[in-house]
Design an enzyme around this catalytic site. Structure first.
Site, PDB file in Angstrom:
ATOM      1  N   ASP A 103     -22.792   8.429 -10.721  1.00 54.70           N
ATOM      2  CA  ASP A 103     -23.309   7.137 -10.273  1.00 54.70           C
ATOM      3  C   ASP A 103     -22.487   6.653  -9.079  1.00 54.70           C
ATOM      4  OD1 ASP A 103     -20.979   5.448 -11.338  1.00 54.70           O
ATOM      5  OD2 ASP A 103     -21.669   6.423 -13.176  1.00 54.70           O
ATOM      6  N   SER A 124      -7.324   1.939  -3.655  1.00 50.99           N
ATOM      7  CA  SER A 124      -6.030   2.405  -3.148  1.00 50.99           C
ATOM      8  C   SER A 124      -5.169   2.999  -4.253  1.00 50.99           C
ATOM      9  CB  SER A 124      -5.248   1.237  -2.553  1.00 50.99           C
ATOM     10  OG  SER A 124      -5.827   0.820  -1.353  1.00 50.99           O
ATOM     11  N   GLY A 136     -23.682  10.594 -16.317  1.00 48.54           N
ATOM     12  CA  GLY A 136     -23.781  11.454 -15.139  1.00 48.54           C
ATOM     13  C   GLY A 136     -23.247  10.729 -13.911  1.00 48.54           C
ATOM     14  N   ASP A 145     -16.868  11.145 -18.032  1.00 49.03           N
ATOM     15  CA  ASP A 145     -17.986  10.372 -17.485  1.00 49.03           C
ATOM     16  C   ASP A 145     -17.788   8.892 -17.831  1.00 49.03           C
ATOM     17  OD1 ASP A 145     -20.377   9.676 -16.361  1.00 49.03           O
ATOM     18  OD2 ASP A 145     -21.639  10.674 -17.865  1.00 49.03           O
ATOM     19  N   GLU A 196       0.835  -1.198   0.000  1.00 47.25           N
ATOM     20  CA  GLU A 196       0.000   0.000   0.000  1.00 47.25           C
ATOM     21  C   GLU A 196       0.872   1.252   0.000  1.00 47.25           C
ATOM     22  OE1 GLU A 196      -3.833   0.402   0.442  1.00 47.25           O
ATOM     23  OE2 GLU A 196      -2.838   2.028  -0.594  1.00 47.25           O
ATOM     24  N   ASP A 199       1.075   4.048  -2.919  1.00 50.10           N
ATOM     25  CA  ASP A 199       0.604   5.416  -2.677  1.00 50.10           C
ATOM     26  C   ASP A 199       1.693   6.438  -3.001  1.00 50.10           C
ATOM     27  OD1 ASP A 199      -1.600   4.058  -1.821  1.00 50.10           O
ATOM     28  OD2 ASP A 199      -1.373   4.537   0.297  1.00 50.10           O
TER      29      ASP A 199
END
Ligand SMILES: *[C@@H]1O[C@H](CO)[C@@H](O)[C@H](O)[C@H]1NC(C)=O
Ligand SMILES: *[C@@H]1O[C@H](CO)[C@@H](O)[C@H](O)[C@H]1NC(C)=O
Length: 569
Positions: free
Chosen positions: A550, A486, A548, A529, A289, A293
């Site tokens: 969701d 992540s 749009g 989108d 992780e 990152d």
């Protein structure tokens, strides 16, 4: 059926506790109906065991803070971009004199001296043995074990507070919150040698290799992200680290040499630590992780000063303690980073609603000061932070907090929703006005699908999304493909950090709390989108992505060039 209330708050019976030295009337303050799923009670906690308790005091003007947050974050507001100073924010947050006096009198009556652990004085901490804590709060502190991880916690299923502290004390922590350790990205490939980059000048088109392997060059091409170096040294991008996840400097170097050879070879991060956090470099200590990152902030936000904030375990209170400590730490800084990305979180039902609210208000404080706060939405589709059995959809926190930006995941270079992308509706926080119309359009299109499995009046998330499958990272001197939201949060955060660089260079304020801008038509039109895919879970297909907003991909993925125009540059 919507979820049965898992917490009862402010139930109205008064328990008189005949304890020395002072008899006080106590009133039930927070209660869990039952031990949360996945935990078992092992037995009573030892009377002598010392608990580090924290008290959250009611802010003197929480509505004032919220108004200020929206005033400085809403593009058509007269005060847009006029972020508040540390002192101005603390004026809203600090408890009233009355609250402080009453809480201190209560503590003094038990011979307790608490210390303030937040800059505004709204959090106090003290240590007492279990026997004393049980007496003070009419609690039954016991040992509970999280079965999967084996982690043990001392918690109580209910506690009370003195009647005269109602309206002054938000909560006592840790009590009824049973947070379970959350989330690491999942490796989806055998180990491989890390390939040398396609030439990393921004590609005119997205190479087809990006369909099976996402690199910084893929993101630059897909999201129109520049590879030129940021110029502003006052800019900053903070990356939160928990769970003893450490960043390997060697892996970062390998990653940059291979995939961003155009960056200066000295490119690295600054380390900040709290709660005895660290960043050891021994063999095998690199965290998937943490490496992910940092590699997808430094490798994407070219030249933006980046800080890895390593939160250690000495808060002696599980991961939630680290979450409280990092936000109080950042609030105590004069110049917190303008962007903060966190790829950790919880299922909302594990956290007491009052604690979730207090943390959410802390994010509002940092947002009011000009920091954009981004959280990964979780990796279990509609089943929450991780895939799990469920009969109702499981919202995640902090993503369910309306005062931050939640980031879901997409896949493929013709972007579609990633199945794993957690999304849905809060059971704690109501719908904020900035997303009311986008969410109501979605719900009317959705019709009766998933009826009764989620809360139609809750804050909906994620807000946006970015790539979250087949993301190539360097770890232990090799390459691996990983997946999870992540990946998405640092990528989106990097785009925001690069926009801030341009804003600062133009003498303007950084973006701060993003959502009112993102949901405006100017903001939404600057995103790609994503209209296909869904996030299955709980025995359903989950929510479908549509035109749009969701609850799988939010408003969509970033387009740096369009966003730059949208912010007037
Ligand atoms: C990559 O860039 C270098 C230096 O700009 C150039 O010499 C080389 O030919 C390029 N390689 C490819 C495959 O385009
Ligand atoms: C639904 O969400 C609202 C917040 O909008 C909350 O007040 C309510 O308790 C939630 N309902 C359930 C059943 O959790």
């Amino acid at each position: 059926m919507l979820s049965k209330l898992k917490f009862l708050v402010f139930a109205s019976f008064i328990a008189a506790v005949s304890a020395n030295p002072v008899v006080r009337n106590l009133i039930l303050h927070e209660q869990r109906e039952s031990i949360p799923k996945g935990f078992v009670k092992i037995g009573s906690a030892s009377e002598e065991q010392v608990l580090n308790l924290r008290l959250s005091l009611v802010s003197s003007d929480a509505p004032g803070l919220e108004n200020a947050l929206y005033a400085v974050s809403t593009p058509d507001s007269a005060r847009y971009g006029q972020h508040l100073t540390k002192e101005e924010v603390e004026e809203f947050v600090k408890p009233s004199q009355d609250s402080a006096t009453k809480v201190n009198a209560f503590l003094a009556s038990h011979n307790i001296q608490a210390k303030s652990i937040s800059p505004a004085g709204d959090w106090l901490a003290f240590s007492v043995p279990v026997s004393k804590a049980n007496e003070m709060f009419n609690a039954d502190f016991s040992v509970f074990k999280h079965q999967e991880s084996g982690t043990q916690y001392v918690r109580t299923l209910s506690y009370s507070i003195p009647t005269d502290l109602q309206g002054h004390l938000n909560l006592v922590h840790p009590t009824v919150t049973f947070e379970r350790p959350f989330s690491a990205p999942v490796v989806s490939s055998p180990r491989m040698s890390i390939p040398k980059a396609q030439n990393v000048t921004t590609l005119a088109s997205v190479p087809s290799s990006c369909d099976s392997e996402i690199t910084p060059a893929c993101l630059q091409a897909l999201y129109n992200i520049p590879d030129t170096l940021a110029t502003q040294s006052s800019n900053g991008l903070g990356v939160a680290g928990f769970l003893e996840q450490f960043v390997s400097e060697d892996d970062l170097e390998l990653f940059l040499e291979s995939l961003r050879p155009d960056l200066p070879s000295s490119t690295t991060f600054t380390l900040q630590t709290l709660d005895d956090g660290s960043n050891p470099q021994g063999a095998g200590q690199a965290g998937l992780e943490a490496n992910l990152d940092i590699q997808y902030t430094i490798g994407v936000a070219s030249g933006v000063p980046t800080t890895f904030i390593s939160v250690g375990d000495t808060n002696s209170d599980g991961q939630l303690g680290g979450f409280l400590d990092i936000i109080n730490f950042l609030l105590s800084e004069d110049n917190p980073p303008f962007v903060l990305t966190t790829s950790y979180g919880f299922n909302e039902e594990d956290i007491s609603p009052s604690l979730a609210s207090v943390l959410c208000n802390a994010y509002a404080q940092l947002g009011t000061r000009g920091t954009s706060i981004l959280f990964a939405s979780g990796d279990g589709g509609v089943s929450g932070s991780q895939s799990q059995d469920c009969t109702e959809f499981v919202p995640t926190f902090p993503s369910s907090c309306p005062f931050l930006t939640s980031v879901g995941a997409t896949a493929g270079i013709t972007e579609t929703a990633a199945d794993l992308s957690a999304g849905g509706f809060s059971n704690v926080f109501g719908i904020p006005s900035y997303q009311a119309s986008a969410v109501s359009s979605y719900l009317s299109e959705l019709g009766s699908t998933n009826d009764g499995l989620f809360n139609t009046t809750g804050r909906a998330y994620p807000d946006v999304s970015a790539q979250g499958e087949n993301v190539l990272i360097a770890i232990n001197d090799g390459g691996e493909l990983v997946q999870g939201t992540s990946c998405s949060s640092p990528i989106f955060a990097s785009v925001i950090a690069l926009l801030n660089d341009r804003l600062i260079a133009a003498g303007k304020s950084p973006l701060g709390f993003l959502n009112p801008f993102l949901y405006s038509s100017v903001g939404a039109n600057a995103l790609n989108d994503v209209t296909s895919g869904s996030n299955p879970g709980c025995g359903t297909n989950g929510f479908p992505a549509t035109t749009g907003w969701d609850p799988v991909t939010g408003l969509g993925t970033p387009d740096f060039a369009k966003l730059l125009t949208a912010i007037g540059l």
